[in-house]
Write a protein that holds these residues in place. Structure first.
Motif, short mmCIF file in Angstrom:
data_model
loop_
_atom_site.label_atom_id
_atom_site.label_comp_id
_atom_site.label_asym_id
_atom_site.label_seq_id
_atom_site.Cartn_x
_atom_site.Cartn_y
_atom_site.Cartn_z
N HIS A 146 0.80 -1.23 0.00
CA HIS A 146 0.00 0.00 0.00
C HIS A 146 0.83 1.28 0.00
O HIS A 146 0.30 2.36 0.24
N THR A 147 2.13 1.16 -0.29
CA THR A 147 2.95 2.38 -0.32
C THR A 147 2.60 3.18 -1.59
O THR A 147 2.12 2.61 -2.57
N PRO A 148 2.86 4.50 -1.56
CA PRO A 148 2.61 5.31 -2.77
C PRO A 148 3.43 4.80 -3.95
O PRO A 148 2.98 4.84 -5.10
N GLU A 149 4.64 4.29 -3.67
CA GLU A 149 5.49 3.77 -4.76
C GLU A 149 4.83 2.56 -5.42
O GLU A 149 4.81 2.44 -6.64
N ALA A 150 4.27 1.67 -4.58
CA ALA A 150 3.60 0.48 -5.13
C ALA A 150 2.35 0.90 -5.90
O ALA A 150 2.04 0.35 -6.97
N GLU A 151 1.65 1.88 -5.38
CA GLU A 151 0.44 2.38 -6.07
C GLU A 151 0.81 2.93 -7.46
O GLU A 151 0.12 2.69 -8.44
N ALA A 152 1.94 3.64 -7.50
CA ALA A 152 2.39 4.21 -8.78
C ALA A 152 2.76 3.10 -9.76
O ALA A 152 2.52 3.22 -10.98
N ILE A 153 3.33 2.02 -9.24
CA ILE A 153 3.70 0.90 -10.12
C ILE A 153 2.45 0.26 -10.70
O ILE A 153 2.42 -0.12 -11.88
N ARG A 154 1.39 0.16 -9.91
CA ARG A 154 0.16 -0.48 -10.40
C ARG A 154 -0.42 0.24 -11.61
O ARG A 154 -1.12 -0.35 -12.41
N ARG A 155 -0.14 1.53 -11.72
CA ARG A 155 -0.61 2.28 -12.90
C ARG A 155 0.20 1.95 -14.13
O ARG A 155 -0.15 2.37 -15.23
N ARG A 156 1.33 1.28 -13.91
CA ARG A 156 2.22 1.03 -15.05
C ARG A 156 1.99 -0.35 -15.65
O ARG A 156 2.75 -0.79 -16.49
N TRP A 157 0.96 -1.07 -15.15
CA TRP A 157 0.68 -2.36 -15.78
C TRP A 157 -0.77 -2.47 -16.21
O TRP A 157 -1.65 -1.78 -15.71
N GLY A 158 -0.99 -3.38 -17.16
CA GLY A 158 -2.34 -3.71 -17.61
C GLY A 158 -2.51 -5.21 -17.50
O GLY A 158 -1.55 -5.96 -17.63
N VAL A 159 -3.75 -5.64 -17.25
CA VAL A 159 -4.00 -7.06 -17.03
C VAL A 159 -5.15 -7.54 -17.92
O VAL A 159 -6.19 -6.88 -18.02
N LEU A 160 -4.92 -8.68 -18.57
CA LEU A 160 -6.02 -9.34 -19.30
C LEU A 160 -6.24 -10.69 -18.61
O LEU A 160 -5.40 -11.58 -18.68
N PHE A 161 -7.38 -10.80 -17.90
CA PHE A 161 -7.66 -12.03 -17.17
C PHE A 161 -8.14 -13.12 -18.13
O PHE A 161 -8.55 -12.84 -19.26
N GLN A 162 -8.13 -14.35 -17.57
CA GLN A 162 -8.39 -15.53 -18.40
C GLN A 162 -9.69 -15.44 -19.21
O GLN A 162 -9.72 -15.74 -20.37
N ASN A 163 -10.76 -14.99 -18.57
CA ASN A 163 -12.05 -14.96 -19.28
C ASN A 163 -12.33 -13.58 -19.88
O ASN A 163 -13.45 -13.28 -20.25
N GLY A 164 -11.34 -12.72 -19.92
CA GLY A 164 -11.55 -11.38 -20.46
C GLY A 164 -12.05 -10.42 -19.39
O GLY A 164 -11.66 -9.28 -19.36
N ALA A 165 -12.90 -10.94 -18.51
CA ALA A 165 -13.42 -10.17 -17.37
C ALA A 165 -13.95 -8.79 -17.75
O ALA A 165 -13.75 -7.81 -17.03
N LEU A 166 -14.65 -8.72 -18.88
CA LEU A 166 -15.27 -7.45 -19.24
C LEU A 166 -16.56 -7.29 -18.44
O LEU A 166 -17.21 -8.28 -18.09
N PHE A 167 -16.94 -6.06 -18.15
CA PHE A 167 -18.23 -5.81 -17.51
C PHE A 167 -19.31 -5.95 -18.57
O PHE A 167 -19.31 -5.21 -19.56
N SER A 168 -20.22 -6.91 -18.35
CA SER A 168 -21.18 -7.23 -19.41
C SER A 168 -22.21 -6.13 -19.63
O SER A 168 -22.81 -6.02 -20.69
N THR A 169 -22.42 -5.28 -18.60
CA THR A 169 -23.44 -4.23 -18.75
C THR A 169 -22.85 -2.94 -19.31
O THR A 169 -23.56 -1.95 -19.48
N LEU A 170 -21.54 -2.96 -19.57
CA LEU A 170 -20.90 -1.77 -20.16
C LEU A 170 -20.52 -2.06 -21.60
O LEU A 170 -20.21 -3.21 -21.94
N THR A 171 -20.53 -1.03 -22.43
CA THR A 171 -20.07 -1.21 -23.81
C THR A 171 -18.55 -1.42 -23.80
O THR A 171 -17.89 -1.22 -22.78
N VAL A 172 -18.02 -1.75 -24.97
CA VAL A 172 -16.57 -1.93 -25.09
C VAL A 172 -15.86 -0.64 -24.70
O VAL A 172 -14.92 -0.64 -23.89
N ALA A 173 -16.33 0.49 -25.24
CA ALA A 173 -15.67 1.77 -24.94
C ALA A 173 -15.76 2.06 -23.44
O ALA A 173 -14.77 2.47 -22.82
N GLU A 174 -16.91 1.81 -22.84
CA GLU A 174 -17.06 2.07 -21.40
C GLU A 174 -16.14 1.16 -20.58
O GLU A 174 -15.59 1.58 -19.56
N ASN A 175 -15.97 -0.09 -21.04
CA ASN A 175 -15.04 -0.99 -20.36
C ASN A 175 -13.62 -0.43 -20.39
O ASN A 175 -12.91 -0.46 -19.38
#
Ligand SMILES: Nc1ncnc2c1ncn2[C@@H]1O[C@H](COP(=O)(O)OP(=O)(O)OP(=O)(O)O)[C@@H](O)[C@H]1O
Length: 268
Positions: A78-107
């Motif tokens: 929970h340090t600010p440094e760790a928080e800053a690192i989390r902004r530097r990655w992107g994640v694609l989960f196994q099932n895509g994990a898109l929000f089904s009630t949001l459009t692609v752009a909203e996702n």
């Protein structure tokens, strides 16, 4: 061993257990900056748990994870440094994990809203449109809902969301699972092009041997609760571990090697 600046992710002495079931013990791994590392292992060897441990969704019982030199485990989560690192990655989960009630752009806009609440809608739409096209989707995919997309398009939409914050590091859990071979090859190519153009480091869990041959610089093998080997495919083939031999030298492994040779994409 690579220099400290060359390391994107370092995992040392990782232990994960669920009750009596020890999934990882003394697991070490180094991921170099700018590489695409494939993570393989039999079903249930803990590939997804490893990824979740690195991105902070699984609290390990022991061990250290550092990303771009910043400690990410235990108190450091929970340090600010760790928080800053989390902004530097992107994640694609196994099932895509898109929000089904949001459009692609909203996702795609979800992480942007979270980290940059001051962005106005026009700019959000513009960035989302850019990421959607970058991920190989047609512009008109933006207003569609995930249920209106094919499996391959959903993966691309998930990738567009993972790219929303201009990450330096991408985590992908079986991105080509469920795609037909042509769709999977197209996704591999997209990933390879993006990683090279954007200078991304990619942590890629996969069962897809074609993907390993086509785009991975190195492969990490999980077995016996740890990473038993990391290297290029020729380096791994030189080891006489039974799982590695069966995996790469079994009929599927040989087919993938031959296809890569024909396509001239085999990495060494
Ligand atoms: N939240 C959890 N609670 C209990 N057990 C879990 C949990 N998450 C994972 N496990 C167990 O940990 C082990 C490793 O799971 P994980 O999903 O990481 O395997 P994997 O290597 O990614 O498998 P696959 O290739 O089948 O996706 C499995 O036995 C799984 O049942």
């Amino acid at each position: 061993m690579a220099g400290e600046d060359d390391i994107a992710i370092r995992v040392e002495g990782l232990k994960n257990a669920f009750g009596d079931q020890v999934v990882h013990e003394n697991l070490d791994l180094e991921v170099r900056r700018g590489e695409i590392i494939g993570v393989v292992g039999g079903s249930g060897t803990g590939k997804s748990v490893l990824m979740r441990s690195i991105i902070g969704l699984q609290r390990p019982e022991a061990g250290e994870v550092t990303v771009f030199g910043v400690p990410m485990t235990g108190e450091s989560l929970h340090t600010p440094e760790a928080e800053a690192i989390r902004r530097r990655w992107g994640v694609l989960f196994q099932n895509g994990a898109l929000f089904s009630t949001l459009t692609v752009a909203e996702n795609v806009e979800v992480p942007l809203r979270e980290y940059y609440p001051a962005l106005d809608q026009e700019l959000l739409d513009e960035i989302a449109g850019y990421k959607i096209v970058m991920s190989g989707l047609p512009v008109d995919a933006g207003p569609k809902f995930p249920s209106e997309l094919s499996g391959g398009m959903r993966k691309r939409a998930g990738l567009a969301r993972a790219l929303a914050l201009d990450p330096e590091l991408l985590f992908l859990d079986e991105p080509t699972a469920g795609l037909d071979p042509i769709g999977a090859a197209a996704f591999d190519e997209l990933l390879h092009d993006l990683s090279r153009t954007l200078g991304l480091t990619v942590f890629l869990i996969t069962h897809d041997l074609d993907t390993l041959y086509a785009i991975c610089d190195r492969v990490a093998v999980l077995a016996d609760r740890r990473v038993i080997a990391v290297g290029t495919i020729p380096e791994l083939l030189a080891l006489d571990h039974p799982w590695i031999q069966e995996y790469f030298n079994g009929p599927r492994g040989r087919n993938a090697a031959q296809s890569a040779e024909r396509a001239g994409t085999g990495r060494d």
